[in-house]
Design a protein around this motif. Structure first.
Motif, short mmCIF file in Angstrom:
data_model
loop_
_atom_site.label_atom_id
_atom_site.label_comp_id
_atom_site.label_asym_id
_atom_site.label_seq_id
_atom_site.Cartn_x
_atom_site.Cartn_y
_atom_site.Cartn_z
N LYS A 109 0.82 -1.22 0.00
CA LYS A 109 0.00 0.00 0.00
C LYS A 109 0.85 1.26 0.00
O LYS A 109 0.40 2.30 -0.43
N ILE A 110 2.06 1.16 0.58
CA ILE A 110 2.91 2.36 0.69
C ILE A 110 4.21 2.18 -0.09
O ILE A 110 5.22 2.82 0.21
N GLY A 111 4.18 1.28 -1.07
CA GLY A 111 5.37 1.10 -1.90
C GLY A 111 6.52 0.41 -1.20
O GLY A 111 7.67 0.52 -1.61
N LEU A 112 6.22 -0.33 -0.11
CA LEU A 112 7.29 -1.04 0.62
C LEU A 112 6.97 -2.53 0.73
O LEU A 112 7.36 -3.19 1.69
N GLY A 113 6.24 -3.03 -0.25
CA GLY A 113 5.79 -4.42 -0.18
C GLY A 113 6.88 -5.42 -0.56
O GLY A 113 7.88 -5.09 -1.19
N VAL A 114 6.62 -6.66 -0.13
CA VAL A 114 7.41 -7.80 -0.59
C VAL A 114 6.47 -8.65 -1.43
O VAL A 114 5.38 -9.01 -0.98
N ASN A 115 6.87 -8.93 -2.66
CA ASN A 115 6.04 -9.76 -3.54
C ASN A 115 6.84 -10.99 -3.98
O ASN A 115 7.88 -10.86 -4.62
#
Ligand SMILES: NC(=O)c1ccc[n+]([C@@H]2O[C@H](COP(=O)([O-])OP(=O)(O)OC[C@H]3O[C@@H](n4cnc5c(N)ncnc54)[C@H](OP(=O)(O)O)[C@@H]3O)[C@@H](O)[C@H]2O)c1
Length: 255
Positions: A109-115
């Protein structure tokens, strides 16, 4: 989560046109507006799609698969973010072979995800590169070589934020029990998590090195760390993440 990922891709101008279907049409309309895409009012109006991102709950998939399968040509790339539904089930229920399993987490959501990604062997190299590069524009991506690794890591990255939030909640509550005003307690804890996470991310130092910088010999922190060690903190984390993994395997059989 589907909204979060579409928003992430739209924010970085990833090279996709978005067609949004959701049983609750207001949700589809709102997301289509936000990503400058189009609403698909009824699933059977879906046509000429190259990539299908499936973001319903695992328990909702069987119903969706019944409706979606007749609409697919067979050469679409299916990207599933559903936990606990393996490649072979996705392929069987949808009648397609090119499957990508993906495991996101809420910091997207805040551009700090792990995918996390696992690609079935039929997904070509250019297709893999295109997917990984697109998500890498707004998150950290990991391409896992075995499907089971995705299930193992899910408990740490997909569920991980909830484990960290729970830890923050407990620390805040204990401070309140010891007399600190709730507002201050939660703010102190949140800021400590943010500061510590930023040190972890930015200093090139391991968690152990950073821990040692705080825990000077004979000081107060080592006493707390000793309690962690004596109480089996490592075993608790091991057990919790293993339990989440096993629940995934159990759901896999039930669904
Ligand atoms: N939340 C997380 O942190 C997280 C992390 C990693 C992976 N995931 C995975 O992401 C998926 C969604 O989780 P969530 O937390 O975002 O759940 P959610 O908020 O319940 O979202 C599910 C969405 O799927 C829609 N849906 C239901 N039936 C559908 C159908 N037949 N066709 C198309 N869409 C349908 C729902 O629409 P209506 O509201 O109209 O019913 C809703 O918008 C799950 O499979 C989960 O394993 C979630």
């Amino acid at each position: 989560m589907g909204r979060t990922l579409a928003m992430g891709l739209a924010r970085v101008h990833a090279p996709f046109n978005f067609f949004i279907y959701n049983p609750t049409q207001e949700k589809a309309r709102a997301l289509a507006h936000d990503v400058q895409g189009s609403v698909v009012p009824l699933l059977n109006q879906l046509a000429n799609i190259d990539i299908v991102l499936i973001a319903c709950r695992p328990q909702q998939f069987s119903q969706l698969a019944l409706e979606l399968k007749p609409l697919l040509k067979g050469d679409e790339l299916i990207v599933s973010i559903m936990a606990a539904i393996p490649v072979h089930t996705l392929a069987d229920k949808l009648g397609v072979s090119k499957i990508v399993r993906m495991m996101p987490n809420t910091p997207n959501k805040i551009g700090l995800g792990v995918n996390l990604f696992f690609f079935s062997p039929t997904v070509s190299l250019p297709e893999r590169t295109s997917i990984l590069n697109s998500f890498a524009l707004f998150s950290s991506v990991f391409n896992l070589e075995k499907e089971d690794f995705l299930d193992i890591c899910t408990a740490f990255t997909g569920s991980g934020p909830a484990l960290i939030f729970e830890w923050a909640r407990l620390m805040g509550e204990i401070l309140v029990q010891r007399g600190i005003a709730a507002h201050d307690a939660h703010k102190m804890v949140n800021q400590t998590f943010l500061g510590a996470a930023t040190l972890l991310a930015g200093q090139g130092k391991s968690p152990l090195e950073l821990r040692e910088e705080v825990a000077s010999k004979g000081g107060v922190t080592v006493e707390a760390l000793k309690v962690f060690a004596d109480s089996g903190m490592g075993q608790i984390i091991d057990k919790a993440t293993q339990q989440a993994y096993l629940r995934g395997k159990e759901l896999e059989k039930l669904l």
